[in-house]
Write a protein that holds these residues in place. Sequence first.
Motif, PDB file in Angstrom:
ATOM      1  N   SER B 773      28.251  46.088  23.686  1.00 34.19           N
ATOM      2  CA  SER B 773      28.892  44.735  23.023  1.00 34.19           C
ATOM      3  C   SER B 773      29.330  44.098  23.926  1.00 34.19           C
ATOM      4  CB  SER B 773      29.666  45.778  21.945  1.00 34.19           C
ATOM      5  OG  SER B 773      29.095  46.787  21.135  1.00 34.19           O
ATOM      6  N   SER B 774      29.816  44.863  24.872  1.00 29.26           N
ATOM      7  CA  SER B 774      30.246  44.175  25.687  1.00 29.26           C
ATOM      8  C   SER B 774      29.748  42.514  26.774  1.00 29.26           C
ATOM      9  CB  SER B 774      31.196  44.605  26.705  1.00 29.26           C
ATOM     10  OG  SER B 774      30.596  44.915  27.746  1.00 29.26           O
ATOM     11  N   ILE B 775      28.586  42.590  26.495  1.00 28.63           N
ATOM     12  CA  ILE B 775      28.070  41.070  27.027  1.00 28.63           C
ATOM     13  C   ILE B 775      28.078  40.516  25.096  1.00 28.63           C
ATOM     14  CG2 ILE B 775      27.452  42.108  29.208  1.00 28.63           C
ATOM     15  CD1 ILE B 775      24.721  42.611  28.189  1.00 28.63           C
ATOM     16  N   LEU B 776      28.513  40.629  24.800  1.00 30.40           N
ATOM     17  CA  LEU B 776      28.285  39.792  23.501  1.00 30.40           C
ATOM     18  C   LEU B 776      28.453  38.247  23.892  1.00 30.40           C
ATOM     19  CD1 LEU B 776      26.538  42.126  20.778  1.00 30.40           C
ATOM     20  CD2 LEU B 776      25.665  39.851  22.126  1.00 30.40           C
ATOM     21  N   PRO B 777      29.977  38.369  24.286  1.00 35.24           N
ATOM     22  CA  PRO B 777      31.081  37.532  24.459  1.00 35.24           C
ATOM     23  C   PRO B 777      30.408  36.407  25.301  1.00 35.24           C
ATOM     24  CG  PRO B 777      32.643  39.398  24.859  1.00 35.24           C
ATOM     25  CD  PRO B 777      30.754  39.893  24.248  1.00 35.24           C
ATOM     26  N   ILE B 778      29.441  36.554  26.400  1.00 39.27           N
ATOM     27  CA  ILE B 778      28.348  35.593  27.162  1.00 39.27           C
ATOM     28  C   ILE B 778      27.798  34.597  25.920  1.00 39.27           C
ATOM     29  CG2 ILE B 778      26.960  35.480  28.507  1.00 39.27           C
ATOM     30  CD1 ILE B 778      27.315  38.658  29.985  1.00 39.27           C
ATOM     31  N   THR B 779      27.088  35.750  25.204  1.00 34.73           N
ATOM     32  CA  THR B 779      26.388  34.580  24.026  1.00 34.73           C
ATOM     33  C   THR B 779      27.158  33.601  23.291  1.00 34.73           C
ATOM     34  OG1 THR B 779      25.155  36.078  23.997  1.00 34.73           O
ATOM     35  CG2 THR B 779      24.682  34.875  22.470  1.00 34.73           C
ATOM     36  N   TYR B 780      28.086  34.884  22.798  1.00 31.75           N
ATOM     37  CA  TYR B 780      28.620  33.773  21.553  1.00 31.75           C
ATOM     38  C   TYR B 780      29.660  32.669  22.266  1.00 31.75           C
ATOM     39  CZ  TYR B 780      32.971  32.867  18.978  1.00 31.75           C
ATOM     40  OH  TYR B 780      34.093  32.907  18.213  1.00 31.75           O
ATOM     41  N   VAL B 781      29.450  32.996  23.179  1.00 28.69           N
ATOM     42  CA  VAL B 781      30.819  31.010  24.407  1.00 28.69           C
ATOM     43  C   VAL B 781      29.110  30.593  24.211  1.00 28.69           C
ATOM     44  CG1 VAL B 781      31.823  30.503  26.518  1.00 28.69           C
ATOM     45  CG2 VAL B 781      33.000  32.906  25.066  1.00 28.69           C
ATOM     46  N   TYR B 782      28.643  30.987  24.458  1.00 27.60           N
ATOM     47  CA  TYR B 782      27.701  29.899  24.755  1.00 27.60           C
ATOM     48  C   TYR B 782      26.977  28.830  23.846  1.00 27.60           C
ATOM     49  CZ  TYR B 782      22.817  27.825  25.245  1.00 27.60           C
ATOM     50  OH  TYR B 782      21.319  26.833  25.641  1.00 27.60           O
ATOM     51  N   LEU B 783      26.868  29.869  22.623  1.00 25.04           N
ATOM     52  CA  LEU B 783      26.469  29.482  21.046  1.00 25.04           C
ATOM     53  C   LEU B 783      27.586  28.145  21.214  1.00 25.04           C
ATOM     54  CD1 LEU B 783      24.632  31.815  19.499  1.00 25.04           C
ATOM     55  CD2 LEU B 783      23.810  29.498  20.308  1.00 25.04           C
ATOM     56  N   LYS B 784      28.658  28.459  20.800  1.00 25.51           N
ATOM     57  CA  LYS B 784      30.410  28.213  20.407  1.00 25.51           C
ATOM     58  C   LYS B 784      30.525  26.769  21.349  1.00 25.51           C
ATOM     59  CE  LYS B 784      31.493  30.847  17.376  1.00 25.51           C
ATOM     60  NZ  LYS B 784      32.446  30.164  15.419  1.00 25.51           N
ATOM     61  N   LEU B 785      29.892  26.761  22.572  1.00 20.30           N
ATOM     62  CA  LEU B 785      30.504  25.361  23.446  1.00 20.30           C
ATOM     63  C   LEU B 785      29.483  24.588  23.074  1.00 20.30           C
ATOM     64  CD1 LEU B 785      31.628  27.197  26.870  1.00 20.30           C
ATOM     65  CD2 LEU B 785      33.005  25.930  24.853  1.00 20.30           C
ATOM     66  N   MET B 786      28.233  25.170  23.271  1.00 21.30           N
ATOM     67  CA  MET B 786      26.990  24.187  23.363  1.00 21.30           C
ATOM     68  C   MET B 786      26.822  23.426  21.485  1.00 21.30           C
ATOM     69  SD  MET B 786      25.370  23.287  25.905  1.00 21.30           S
ATOM     70  CE  MET B 786      24.337  23.532  25.926  1.00 21.30           C
ATOM     71  N   GLY B 787      27.258  24.103  20.891  1.00 18.34           N
ATOM     72  CA  GLY B 787      26.879  23.354  19.279  1.00 18.34           C
ATOM     73  C   GLY B 787      25.696  23.664  18.794  1.00 18.34           C
ATOM     74  N   GLY B 788      25.783  23.190  17.454  1.00 24.67           N
ATOM     75  CA  GLY B 788      23.996  22.046  17.295  1.00 24.67           C
ATOM     76  C   GLY B 788      23.749  21.273  18.123  1.00 24.67           C
ATOM     77  N   GLN B 789      24.118  19.905  18.176  1.00 21.83           N
ATOM     78  CA  GLN B 789      23.633  19.147  19.012  1.00 21.83           C
ATOM     79  C   GLN B 789      23.190  19.349  20.873  1.00 21.83           C
ATOM     80  OE1 GLN B 789      26.283  15.691  19.614  1.00 21.83           O
ATOM     81  NE2 GLN B 789      26.287  15.710  17.473  1.00 21.83           N
ATOM     82  N   GLY B 790      23.575  19.728  21.394  1.00 21.85           N
ATOM     83  CA  GLY B 790      24.678  20.622  22.595  1.00 21.85           C
ATOM     84  C   GLY B 790      22.905  21.625  22.670  1.00 21.85           C
ATOM     85  N   LEU B 791      22.401  22.179  21.679  1.00 24.18           N
ATOM     86  CA  LEU B 791      21.645  23.615  21.958  1.00 24.18           C
ATOM     87  C   LEU B 791      20.398  22.382  21.863  1.00 24.18           C
ATOM     88  CD1 LEU B 791      22.956  26.445  19.316  1.00 24.18           C
ATOM     89  CD2 LEU B 791      22.679  26.679  22.505  1.00 24.18           C
ATOM     90  N   LYS B 792      20.832  21.631  20.790  1.00 23.24           N
ATOM     91  CA  LYS B 792      19.497  20.887  20.452  1.00 23.24           C
ATOM     92  C   LYS B 792      18.966  19.857  21.927  1.00 23.24           C
ATOM     93  CE  LYS B 792      17.761  17.321  17.996  1.00 23.24           C
ATOM     94  NZ  LYS B 792      18.240  16.088  16.359  1.00 23.24           N
ATOM     95  N   LYS B 793      19.923  19.768  22.543  1.00 24.76           N
ATOM     96  CA  LYS B 793      19.647  18.358  23.268  1.00 24.76           C
ATOM     97  C   LYS B 793      19.057  19.768  25.084  1.00 24.76           C
ATOM     98  CE  LYS B 793      20.822  14.994  26.726  1.00 24.76           C
ATOM     99  NZ  LYS B 793      22.400  14.918  26.617  1.00 24.76           N
TER     100      LYS B 793
END
Lengths: 116, 973
Positions: B773-793
């Motif tokens: 569980s305690s490393i899931l914030p890493i993925t959470y922060v990544y997805l939230k900070l990138m957003g749909g546009q950022g992830l696509k790019k």
Amino acid sequence: HEWVTSLGSQNYRLGITDFAQKQLGDIVFVEIPQIGATLSQGQPITVVESVKAASDIYIPMDGSITTVNQELESSPELVNEEPMGDGWIVEYKSSKTDQFQSLMNKAQYDEYIKEH
Amino acid sequence: STKQSIFQALDTFPKRHIGPNENEINEMLKSINTSKLSKKNPNSLEQLIEYTIPKDIRLNRELNIEENKVIGENQLLKDLKKIAEKNKVYRSFIGMGYYGTITPHVIQRNILENPGWYTPYTPYQAEISQGRLESLLNFQTMVSEFTGLPMSNASLLDEATAAAEAMQMCVNISKSKGPFAFLVDKYCHPQTIDTIKTRAEPKGIRIEVVDSKDFKFTEDVVGCIVQYPSSNGVITDYKEMADRAHQANALVVAATDLLSLALLKPPGEWGADIALGNSQRFGVPLGFGGPHAAFFSTKDKYARLLPGRIIGVSKDKQGNSAFRMALQTREQHIRREKATSNICTSQALLANMSAMYAVYHGQQGIKDIANAVHRKAIILAEGIKRLGYTVLDRPFFDTVLIITGDKTDMMIKELESRQINVRQYCSKSISISLDETVTSADISALLNGFSAHASKPLGLSSPEQLEKETSTISVISEEFARQTPFLTHPIFNRYHSEHELLRYIHKLQKKDLGLTTAMIPLGSCTMKLNATTEMYPVSWPEFNSIHPFVPANQSLGYKEMFESISNMLCEVTGFDGCSLQPNAGSQGEYAGLMVIRSYLTSIGQSQRNVCLIPVSAHGTNPASAAMVGMKVVVVDCDTNGNIDVADLKAKAEKHKDTLAALMITYPSTHGVFEEGANDICDIIHANGGQVYMDGANMNAQVGLCRPGDIGADVCHLNLHKTFCIPHGGGGPGMGPICVKSHLAPFLPGHSVVKGVGGERAMSAVSAGPWGSSSILPITYVYLKLMGGQGLKKATQVAILNANYMASRLKDHYKILYTGSHGLVAHEFIIDLRMFKESAGIEAEDVAKRLQDMNFHGPTMSWPVPNTLMIEPTESESKYELDRLCDALILIREEIREIETGKADRKNNVLVNSPHTEKVIVADNWNYPYSRSKAAFPTPATVASKFWPTVGRIDNVHGDKNLVCSCPPLSDYQ
């Protein structure tokens, strides 16, 4: 890629070919199979391992293991150095002469590895 | 952008995560020059993707993540902190394999929070990994000495899966053809029993859960497992049981606790053949279940049947002692379905923390901690007794079992109201497990809680008073007491001052090449940025100081984050349900196939057991299929490296009555977006099978196409690849699975924590309900900070970077496979096979020569022997890509020097690589090339040199002469 030679009185000696040892690279381990194990044609007897690969050794005839090459425990490199000689792996007893007859002979095998 | 408010955040993340800037992107696009393919959007990212990904599977919208709001890094952490604060950080004395611990700050800051330690890959390139290899060897030595069993591996995923591995190992050792049975002591931790059952069922292993006193070693029994000390805290003498087991040719497995073994007789001394457990309480935070390193040790004679990575000692070319990973032929990447286990990623970073904890404290320090924990438990037991409660009168180490009868519920509530969690052991008893963090105030708080409902009127003594009065009480009798010393090697006795430890940690770190030094272009591994902002929350107490089994109302922040991550991952994959439980990609594969199996059984199709796997698949696929009892049928590839669809169709039809699944990697392991992936899925479905998509290459898909849309039914996601969890030098990882709605009801549950998984949940696959569980914030922060546009790019640029490198290298090396328009996906293979004959050079020589140029080599000889697979990821800048291209082009010239006879075939700069500092500065220089050519071949190496600390390692010597614990001190430099 194994060889078998008849020792007479239904006894056979088995090892891997020079081609096979070259493919595997430096052999680091040969599992010592249990003496007395009875196996049917095509069953795995033991495993030969290099650093990068592991290869099962199959018995080409129905038979039971009579002798294993104890030298290989401390010197697995014998399989590389003399695959057809001191690097033999096991001896087994088999009554299935017909199965022995149907194996490739050396000339056939040499032809086979040329094609593959 | 013209209307951008002055309050719009400027600390946005995509521009930091993605390596090349806009100018560089345009420059790179021009050099690839897709404009020759059509005039539409010439030389744009859109055009590149159009000719890379087949049209019929492309996603024609942006992913709906965070509505594409632009959030700054700092604001996101503030938002996440608010979510984290919904978790309640109470004192937890629940035990069950998870305990409070004091992470020495010097270890927290310099290992856990240090990219020098958390960004490297698994130490396959041993010459530039000697630091963590040494530390992992310390881990193995520590485990062996504590458990009294000489052969240890370098960690497994968690205690419960380690127990399941032990069961399978007992089966393998037995060499019997079955039937198999495995006996489980009912006093094992419940999550361990659960996970063993999950693993046993598809293999047809009969599990009997009984009191170990009643173990019946019938002929089918291959082994048994006991918990030592038991889950309820009791220390039991298993010697006689072990003797009975051995007489019946069954093996004995001890799930155990390292700290208790400082005081207790090691399992190896009373007859255990295998010992395992969780090393968490050696300095690794609770983390709501993980990540922690499980340990596993056994007798020397079973070394070749050990699961997981083993570190061994060998020699380098100059004869110096050097460390490496040993006996890799046991593992899935070589043995495939015959491997000892499917495990790849383990828990290296956490194993290193635990090892360093032992290095820091040493034998006496650990003894002191163990003694203190034990004495505190005695004090607590005495205090509670004086309040009129009955305490189970059996020897214990740290866990006190209190008979609370009808008051049990009331007591649990009373303590919870005082912000204390204990374990309700059964309806009439409570157990309390103490640890090194326990203070006098904690004991007082516990006693006060119990006194609120005590039968005796306040006989309350202070903990200090009780300490004096219990000083002569001994509960560990002679027969249980440890006699043998441990942590005797000098490594564990010379770094006890902080300066010494600090320098030791940095001395090791300097030997290892991580992302802090250079790009790590490993194909299939996705070594992208592990951003500092992503790592930050991992250290917050609201995330890392929570026991996995606290009441649900104390982990509402986690719950919110899990739901958010699950939804985002479903959006990314086009699926309907998600399980965060699998602790690594291998576990994801296993869980996904188990879910397929449960589903097939539910529709009366349990006879379906054939799993089609392309010959190009990662070895884990067949190893996982074997674990769930499926029969592997291999599907061929055509000459272009694509799945041979005719062969697939023929095999699917041949097995149409027994087809369970296809495991497919997309884009393929050859780095190509194959055409007709959706047709392949249709063929499988038409023949009654399910499609499992291996998410290893998800970094080429995110935002551009989705496994669910292509037709897959389930996929796993390596969060430590695509979703930014660092590789930790060989773990931790996370391998959640996403599934279509028809599979969602079967997602794994948990026996201790309710409400996990689908409504017809299969039993657990991991110890923790939500994995690590305690490393899931890493993925959470990544997805939230990138957003749909950022992830696509990001995905577009990952594909751009690979194609840019391929276009620069294609005149120098053969690019083995490309798609129909000559483009590659996010990775590509360069062919080196021709150089074996022309120059006597193999892939290994090129990879080792790259070490001389400050680089980590690409993936070697996989999936095609004697090739290199390069995956640059989107996080690498054009500068870094050019640097690697230049290095590879220079190496091609060096090969040409051999080909033309200018350099010697047997004695050249490639076969002698890597060159260590010691070799370069030696008074004698006997090589036919200059020192500067050897060590400073590129401008970057002249400016700043990274030195491999050992020369080419002799793998053969290491596997022939297996040494898996610390060698004598004279071997250390």
